[in-house]
Design a protein around this motif. Structure first.
Motif, PDB file in Angstrom:
ATOM      1  N   PRO A 137       0.835  -1.206   0.000  1.00 28.80           N
ATOM      2  CA  PRO A 137       0.000   0.000   0.000  1.00 28.80           C
ATOM      3  C   PRO A 137       0.867   1.252   0.000  1.00 28.80           C
ATOM      4  CG  PRO A 137       0.193  -0.832   2.231  1.00 28.80           C
ATOM      5  CD  PRO A 137       0.930  -1.806   1.338  1.00 28.80           C
ATOM      6  N   VAL A 138       0.261   2.384  -0.326  1.00 26.34           N
ATOM      7  CA  VAL A 138       0.928   3.675  -0.179  1.00 26.34           C
ATOM      8  C   VAL A 138       0.619   4.162   1.233  1.00 26.34           C
ATOM      9  CG1 VAL A 138       1.105   6.033  -1.025  1.00 26.34           C
ATOM     10  CG2 VAL A 138       0.670   4.152  -2.631  1.00 26.34           C
ATOM     11  N   VAL A 139       1.671   4.313   2.048  1.00 30.47           N
ATOM     12  CA  VAL A 139       1.504   4.612   3.471  1.00 30.47           C
ATOM     13  C   VAL A 139       1.981   6.024   3.769  1.00 30.47           C
ATOM     14  CG1 VAL A 139       2.136   3.919   5.810  1.00 30.47           C
ATOM     15  CG2 VAL A 139       1.811   2.176   4.044  1.00 30.47           C
ATOM     16  N   HIS A 140       1.217   6.736   4.554  1.00 34.37           N
ATOM     17  CA  HIS A 140       1.574   8.110   4.922  1.00 34.37           C
ATOM     18  C   HIS A 140       2.910   8.131   5.660  1.00 34.37           C
ATOM     19  CE1 HIS A 140       1.084  12.277   6.065  1.00 34.37           C
ATOM     20  NE2 HIS A 140       1.352  11.943   7.313  1.00 34.37           N
ATOM     21  N   GLY A 141       3.811   9.001   5.216  1.00 28.81           N
ATOM     22  CA  GLY A 141       5.076   9.199   5.914  1.00 28.81           C
ATOM     23  C   GLY A 141       6.187   8.247   5.529  1.00 28.81           C
ATOM     24  N   LEU A 142       5.890   7.231   4.729  1.00 21.24           N
ATOM     25  CA  LEU A 142       6.905   6.255   4.328  1.00 21.24           C
ATOM     26  C   LEU A 142       6.929   6.107   2.823  1.00 21.24           C
ATOM     27  CD1 LEU A 142       6.355   3.320   6.872  1.00 21.24           C
ATOM     28  CD2 LEU A 142       8.264   4.930   6.840  1.00 21.24           C
ATOM     29  N   ASP A 143       8.115   5.847   2.275  1.00 21.83           N
ATOM     30  CA  ASP A 143       8.220   5.534   0.863  1.00 21.83           C
ATOM     31  C   ASP A 143       8.884   4.173   0.718  1.00 21.83           C
ATOM     32  OD1 ASP A 143       7.156   6.935  -1.352  1.00 21.83           O
ATOM     33  OD2 ASP A 143       8.252   8.711  -0.716  1.00 21.83           O
ATOM     34  N   PHE A 144       8.096   3.189   0.385  1.00 20.07           N
ATOM     35  CA  PHE A 144       8.596   1.850   0.139  1.00 20.07           C
ATOM     36  C   PHE A 144       7.659   1.196  -0.861  1.00 20.07           C
ATOM     37  CE2 PHE A 144       5.166   0.889   2.892  1.00 20.07           C
ATOM     38  CZ  PHE A 144       4.819  -0.437   2.683  1.00 20.07           C
ATOM     39  N   GLU A 145       8.125   0.122  -1.477  1.00 14.27           N
ATOM     40  CA  GLU A 145       7.284  -0.580  -2.437  1.00 14.27           C
ATOM     41  C   GLU A 145       7.735  -2.029  -2.526  1.00 14.27           C
ATOM     42  OE1 GLU A 145       6.812  -0.430  -7.216  1.00 14.27           O
ATOM     43  OE2 GLU A 145       6.416   1.473  -6.184  1.00 14.27           O
ATOM     44  N   THR A 146       6.774  -2.933  -2.538  1.00 10.89           N
ATOM     45  CA  THR A 146       7.076  -4.336  -2.804  1.00 10.89           C
ATOM     46  C   THR A 146       6.282  -4.752  -4.033  1.00 10.89           C
ATOM     47  OG1 THR A 146       5.280  -5.169  -1.399  1.00 10.89           O
ATOM     48  CG2 THR A 146       7.417  -4.808  -0.349  1.00 10.89           C
ATOM     49  N   GLY A 147       6.822  -5.713  -4.777  1.00  8.32           N
ATOM     50  CA  GLY A 147       6.105  -6.099  -5.979  1.00  8.32           C
ATOM     51  C   GLY A 147       6.607  -7.400  -6.586  1.00  8.32           C
ATOM     52  N   ARG A 148       5.861  -7.857  -7.568  1.00 14.37           N
ATOM     53  CA  ARG A 148       6.202  -9.053  -8.341  1.00 14.37           C
ATOM     54  C   ARG A 148       6.478  -8.626  -9.770  1.00 14.37           C
ATOM     55  NH1 ARG A 148       3.616 -13.313 -11.410  1.00 14.37           N
ATOM     56  NH2 ARG A 148       4.334 -15.384 -10.768  1.00 14.37           N
ATOM     57  N   LEU A 149       7.624  -9.013 -10.296  1.00 13.10           N
ATOM     58  CA  LEU A 149       8.041  -8.646 -11.643  1.00 13.10           C
ATOM     59  C   LEU A 149       7.971  -9.850 -12.566  1.00 13.10           C
ATOM     60  CD1 LEU A 149      11.292  -6.656 -10.713  1.00 13.10           C
ATOM     61  CD2 LEU A 149       9.011  -5.706 -11.091  1.00 13.10           C
ATOM     62  N   GLU A 150       7.494  -9.638 -13.772  1.00 10.97           N
ATOM     63  CA  GLU A 150       7.502 -10.672 -14.799  1.00 10.97           C
ATOM     64  C   GLU A 150       8.140 -10.096 -16.065  1.00 10.97           C
ATOM     65  OE1 GLU A 150       3.681 -12.263 -15.657  1.00 10.97           O
ATOM     66  OE2 GLU A 150       3.398 -13.136 -13.665  1.00 10.97           O
ATOM     67  N   PHE A 151       9.071 -10.857 -16.638  1.00 12.95           N
ATOM     68  CA  PHE A 151       9.725 -10.458 -17.882  1.00 12.95           C
ATOM     69  C   PHE A 151       9.547 -11.577 -18.901  1.00 12.95           C
ATOM     70  CE2 PHE A 151      11.918  -8.465 -14.385  1.00 12.95           C
ATOM     71  CZ  PHE A 151      12.160  -7.162 -14.802  1.00 12.95           C
ATOM     72  N   ASP A 152       9.006 -11.264 -20.061  1.00 12.28           N
ATOM     73  CA  ASP A 152       8.897 -12.251 -21.120  1.00 12.28           C
ATOM     74  C   ASP A 152      10.299 -12.617 -21.619  1.00 12.28           C
ATOM     75  OD1 ASP A 152       6.158 -12.194 -20.900  1.00 12.28           O
ATOM     76  OD2 ASP A 152       5.872 -10.776 -22.556  1.00 12.28           O
ATOM     77  N   PRO A 153      10.436 -13.729 -22.340  1.00 18.03           N
ATOM     78  CA  PRO A 153      11.753 -14.146 -22.823  1.00 18.03           C
ATOM     79  C   PRO A 153      12.471 -13.052 -23.616  1.00 18.03           C
ATOM     80  CG  PRO A 153      10.169 -15.906 -23.145  1.00 18.03           C
ATOM     81  CD  PRO A 153       9.384 -14.713 -22.690  1.00 18.03           C
ATOM     82  N   LEU A 154      13.771 -12.904 -23.326  1.00 22.22           N
ATOM     83  CA  LEU A 154      14.662 -11.996 -24.058  1.00 22.22           C
ATOM     84  C   LEU A 154      14.233 -10.534 -24.009  1.00 22.22           C
ATOM     85  CD1 LEU A 154      15.235 -14.248 -27.212  1.00 22.22           C
ATOM     86  CD2 LEU A 154      16.653 -14.102 -25.154  1.00 22.22           C
ATOM     87  N   VAL A 155      13.506 -10.144 -22.987  1.00 17.61           N
ATOM     88  CA  VAL A 155      13.034  -8.759 -22.858  1.00 17.61           C
ATOM     89  C   VAL A 155      14.051  -7.904 -22.114  1.00 17.61           C
ATOM     90  CG1 VAL A 155      11.374  -7.304 -21.617  1.00 17.61           C
ATOM     91  CG2 VAL A 155      10.569  -9.151 -23.070  1.00 17.61           C
ATOM     92  N   ASP A 156      14.328  -6.737 -22.679  1.00 17.32           N
ATOM     93  CA  ASP A 156      15.176  -5.734 -22.052  1.00 17.32           C
ATOM     94  C   ASP A 156      14.268  -4.598 -21.583  1.00 17.32           C
ATOM     95  OD1 ASP A 156      16.961  -3.739 -21.341  1.00 17.32           O
ATOM     96  OD2 ASP A 156      18.309  -4.117 -23.027  1.00 17.32           O
TER      97      ASP A 156
END
Length: 226
Positions: A137-156
Motif C-alpha cells: 500500500p501507499v503509506v503516509h510518511g513512508l516511501d517503500f514498495e514491494t512487488g512481483r516482476l515478470e519479464f517475457d523471454p529476451l526482454v530488455d
C-alpha cells in the motif's frame, strides 16, 4: 531538453470519447489481469498526483523538467492528463520527486495494519514485454514498495534513472534468469538468487533467457521528508 529513450509505452486504451481523447493506463487490479477494461487508472488522477507532489516540494515545471530530464511541455501535458507517460518516463518523474512510482499511482492508506487484498493490487504492463504487480500500500510518511516482476523471454526493460541517496532495492528471482546492471556492472541471477543494492546509480533489468522470468522486488526510501 530531450525526453529519454524508452523501450516501450505503458499500454493504454480509450476510456471514453471526448475532444481531448482521454486514455487510461493499462494498470489493472491483480484479480482483473485478464480483463484490462476494468480498474484502469485515469490519466487525470495520475496527473493530479504528480502536480501535488511537485507543488509540495515548491518545484516549478521547469525545475522538475531539469531534474527529471523530461521536457516541460511533456510534464505539463501529463499533469493535465493529456498524454500518457511511458514506464521509464514515469519512473524518471518519480525519482526526481523522490517518491516511489506507486505513490503516483494510488491513494495513501492509513492504519497500523493495512490489508491489501489481491483485488486492490495494481498491475502495470509495459509494451516491451514486462509487468510489475505492486503488492504494497501507499503509506503516509513512508516511501517503500514491494512487488512481483515478470519479464517475457529476451526482454530488455531498459535503464532506470538513479534514485535519491538512501534508496535501496532487493530483488529475489523465483523463476528464470534476470540480469541486473548497476552503473555498468552486470549481475546474472538464477532461480533463488537475490541481489541487494543501493539504487542511486543507473540500473537496468534484462531477461537473457528463453523462458519467462518471475522475481520479487522490495524498494525503500525510508521516511518522507515532507
Amino acid at each position: 531538453m530531450p525526453t529519454p529513450t524508452t523501450t516501450g509505452e505503458i499500454l493504454m486504451h480509450p476510456s471514453g470519447a471526448s475532444m481531448s481523447q482521454r486514455y487510461s493506463v493499462f494498470m489493472t487490479s491483480a484479480s482483473h489481469e485478464n480483463d484490462p477494461g476494468r480498474d484502469r487508472l485515469s490519466m487525470t488522477a495520475l496527473g493530479a498526483r504528480i502536480r501535488t507532489e511537485r507543488q509540495l516540494r515548491r518545484l516549478s515545471l521547469e525545475d522538475l523538467a531539469r531534474s527529471s530530464e523530461v521536457s516541460r511541455s511533456m510534464l505539463s501535458a501529463i499533469e493535465l492528463g493529456a498524454k500518457v507517460p511511458t514506464v521509464l518516463v514515469l519512473d524518471r518523474i518519480a525519482v526526481a520527486l523522490g517518491v516511489s512510482v506507486s505513490r503516483l499511482l494510488d491513494e495513501e492508506r492509513e492504519g497500523r495494519a493495512i490489508h491489501l487484498p489481491v483485488a486492490a493490487q495494481r498491475v502495470v504492463s509495459d509494451a516491451a514485454g514486462w509487468r510489475r504487480k505492486i503488492t504494497s500500500p501507499v503509506v503516509h510518511g513512508l516511501d517503500f514498495e514491494t512487488g512481483r516482476l515478470e519479464f517475457d523471454p529476451l526482454v530488455d526493460a531498459g535503464e532506470f534513472a538513479p534514485h535519491h541517496k538512501g534508496w535501496i532495492e532487493h530483488i529475489t528471482v523465483e523463476r528464470g534468469q534476470l540480469e541486473i546492471t548497476l552503473a555498468g556492472q552486470a549481475y546474472l541471477l538464477g532461480e533463488g538468487d537475490a541481489l541487494y543494492f543501493e539504487s542511486d546509480v543507473i540500473h537496468a533489468f534484462r531477461n537473457p533467457g528463453r523462458s519467462k522470468t518471475v522475481a520479487f522486488i522490495v524498494m525503500s526510501g525510508g521516511r518522507r521528508p515532507l
